[in-house]
Write a protein that holds these residues in place. Structure first.
Motif, PDB file in Angstrom:
ATOM      1  N   ALA A   1       0.953  -1.158  -0.180  1.00 32.05           N
ATOM      2  CA  ALA A   1      -0.057  -0.141   0.147  1.00 32.05           C
ATOM      3  C   ALA A   1       0.789   1.151   0.097  1.00 32.05           C
ATOM      4  O   ALA A   1       0.450   2.257  -0.521  1.00 32.05           O
ATOM      5  N   ASP A   2       2.010   1.318   0.522  1.00 28.77           N
ATOM      6  CA  ASP A   2       3.006   2.169   0.454  1.00 28.77           C
ATOM      7  C   ASP A   2       2.661   3.700   0.914  1.00 28.77           C
ATOM      8  O   ASP A   2       2.748   4.684   0.407  1.00 28.77           O
ATOM      9  N   GLY A   3       1.860   3.632   2.025  1.00 35.10           N
ATOM     10  CA  GLY A   3       1.096   4.907   2.499  1.00 35.10           C
ATOM     11  C   GLY A   3       0.267   5.738   1.813  1.00 35.10           C
ATOM     12  O   GLY A   3      -0.236   6.683   2.198  1.00 35.10           O
ATOM     13  N   HIS A   4      -0.326   5.020   0.805  1.00 29.72           N
ATOM     14  CA  HIS A   4      -1.446   5.783  -0.024  1.00 29.72           C
ATOM     15  C   HIS A   4      -2.844   5.283   0.714  1.00 29.72           C
ATOM     16  O   HIS A   4      -3.221   4.182   1.116  1.00 29.72           O
TER      17      HIS A   4
ATOM     18  N   TRP B   1      -5.879   5.439  -0.381  1.00 31.62           N
ATOM     19  CA  TRP B   1      -6.913   4.850  -0.949  1.00 31.62           C
ATOM     20  C   TRP B   1      -6.597   3.386  -0.863  1.00 31.62           C
ATOM     21  O   TRP B   1      -7.743   2.309  -0.993  1.00 31.62           O
ATOM     22  N   SER B   2      -5.376   3.027  -1.078  1.00 32.87           N
ATOM     23  CA  SER B   2      -4.859   1.640  -0.932  1.00 32.87           C
ATOM     24  C   SER B   2      -4.949   1.012   0.442  1.00 32.87           C
ATOM     25  O   SER B   2      -5.496  -0.208   0.589  1.00 32.87           O
ATOM     26  N   TYR B   3      -4.785   1.883   1.481  1.00 26.71           N
ATOM     27  CA  TYR B   3      -5.245   1.157   2.857  1.00 26.71           C
ATOM     28  C   TYR B   3      -6.843   1.057   2.969  1.00 26.71           C
ATOM     29  O   TYR B   3      -7.391   0.343   3.395  1.00 26.71           O
ATOM     30  N   ALA B   4      -7.697   2.028   2.285  1.00 25.77           N
ATOM     31  CA  ALA B   4      -9.011   2.055   2.453  1.00 25.77           C
ATOM     32  C   ALA B   4      -9.690   0.760   1.661  1.00 25.77           C
ATOM     33  O   ALA B   4     -10.637  -0.050   2.033  1.00 25.77           O
ATOM     34  N   ALA B   5      -8.924   0.612   0.406  1.00 26.92           N
ATOM     35  CA  ALA B   5      -9.348  -0.577  -0.312  1.00 26.92           C
ATOM     36  C   ALA B   5      -8.997  -1.974   0.258  1.00 26.92           C
ATOM     37  O   ALA B   5      -9.782  -3.030   0.461  1.00 26.92           O
ATOM     38  N   LEU B   6      -7.923  -1.885   1.306  1.00 24.45           N
ATOM     39  CA  LEU B   6      -7.531  -3.284   1.666  1.00 24.45           C
ATOM     40  C   LEU B   6      -8.369  -3.340   3.016  1.00 24.45           C
ATOM     41  O   LEU B   6      -8.952  -4.540   3.347  1.00 24.45           O
ATOM     42  N   ALA B   7      -8.711  -2.299   3.873  1.00 24.88           N
ATOM     43  CA  ALA B   7      -9.854  -2.460   4.937  1.00 24.88           C
ATOM     44  C   ALA B   7     -11.241  -3.081   4.152  1.00 24.88           C
ATOM     45  O   ALA B   7     -11.765  -3.802   5.130  1.00 24.88           O
ATOM     46  N   ALA B   8     -11.579  -2.185   3.440  1.00 23.23           N
ATOM     47  CA  ALA B   8     -12.795  -2.692   2.745  1.00 23.23           C
ATOM     48  C   ALA B   8     -12.967  -4.107   2.464  1.00 23.23           C
ATOM     49  O   ALA B   8     -13.826  -4.869   2.568  1.00 23.23           O
TER      50      ALA B   8
END
Length: 187
Positions: free
Chosen positions: A116-119, A121-128
Motif C-alpha cells: 500500500a506504500d502509505g497511500h 486509498w490503498s489502505y481504504a481498499a484493503l480495509a474494505a
C-alpha cells in the motif's frame, strides 16, 4: 481465506449443537478472525519483528495446530462432550484462528499492507476487502444450517472426516512451506 471451504469444518465442529450455539460460534469465529487480521494489518510487521518471528515460523506453528485439530476430527475425539465452554473455544480456536485467520491470511495481509506504500486509498481498499471477506465468511457460516437439514447426522460425520483430511493436508502444506521458507533463509 475460503468462505465456502470453511463450512465443512464449521459443521464438523458445531453441526450437532443447537442452532443458537452454531449462530453464536459463527459470529464469534468471524469476529476473532476480523480482530486478528485487523491487528496484523495495523501492526503485523512490528509484532513479528519485536518477537523475532518470521513468516515461516508463523506458518509452521499454524500448520502444527491445524494438524492437531485435523487428527481430532479424523479420530472422532472431542465430539462427544459439547459444553458451553468448549463452544466458545471452538469458535476461537480452531475456527477464528488458525482456520479463518491463519498464517496464510496473516502473511498475505502483511504483504498487502507493505504494498500500500502509505497511500490512503490503498489502505481504504484493503480495509474494505477485509470487511467484505469477513461478511461473506459470516454469511457462509451463519447459514450453514441448511446443509445440516440436508445431510443429517451421518452426513455431518462424513463431513467431519473429509474436513479432517483436508485440514491435515492444509497443515502439512503449511509445515512444508515453513520448512521451504527456513531453507530459503526468509525470516
Amino acid at each position: 481465506m475460503d468462505p465456502p471451504g470453511t463450512v465443512p469444518v464449521f459443521l464438523s465442529l458445531t453441526g450437532r449443537q443447537s442452532k443458537a450455539t452454531r449462530t453464536r460460534a459463527a459470529r464469534q469465529a468471524v469476529l476473532v478472525s476480523l480482530g486478528v487480521i485487523s491487528l496484523f494489518a495495523i501492526g503485523g510487521e512490528a509484532i513479528l519483528s519485536y518477537l523475532g518471528i518470521g513468516i515461516p515460523a508463523l506458518q509452521g506453528a499454524g500448520g502444527l495446530l491445524l494438524l492437531l485439530i485435523a487428527l481430532d476430527l479424523l479420530t472422532g475425539k472431542g465430539t462427544t462432550e459439547p459444553e458451553a465452554v468448549e463452544d466458545v473455544n471452538v469458535a476461537l480456536v480452531p475456527l477464528g484462528t488458525p482456520l479463518l485467520a491463519g498464517p496464510g491470511a496473516i502473511a498475505a495481509t502483511i504483504v498487502f499492507v507493505r504494498q500500500a506504500d502509505g497511500h490512503f486509498w490503498s489502505y481504504a481498499a484493503l480495509a474494505a476487502a477485509i470487511v467484505v471477506v469477513h461478511l461473506v465468511l459470516w454469511l457462509c457460516l451463519r447459514y450453514s444450517g441448511v446443509i445440516i437439514r440436508v445431510v443429517r447426522d451421518s452426513g455431518i460425520l462424513l463431513l467431519a472426516k473429509i474436513a479432517g483430511l483436508l485440514l491435515a493436508a492444509i497443515a502439512v502444506q503449511l509445515v512444508a512451506d515453513s520448512v521451504r521458507g527456513f531453507i530459503a533463509g526468509a525470516h
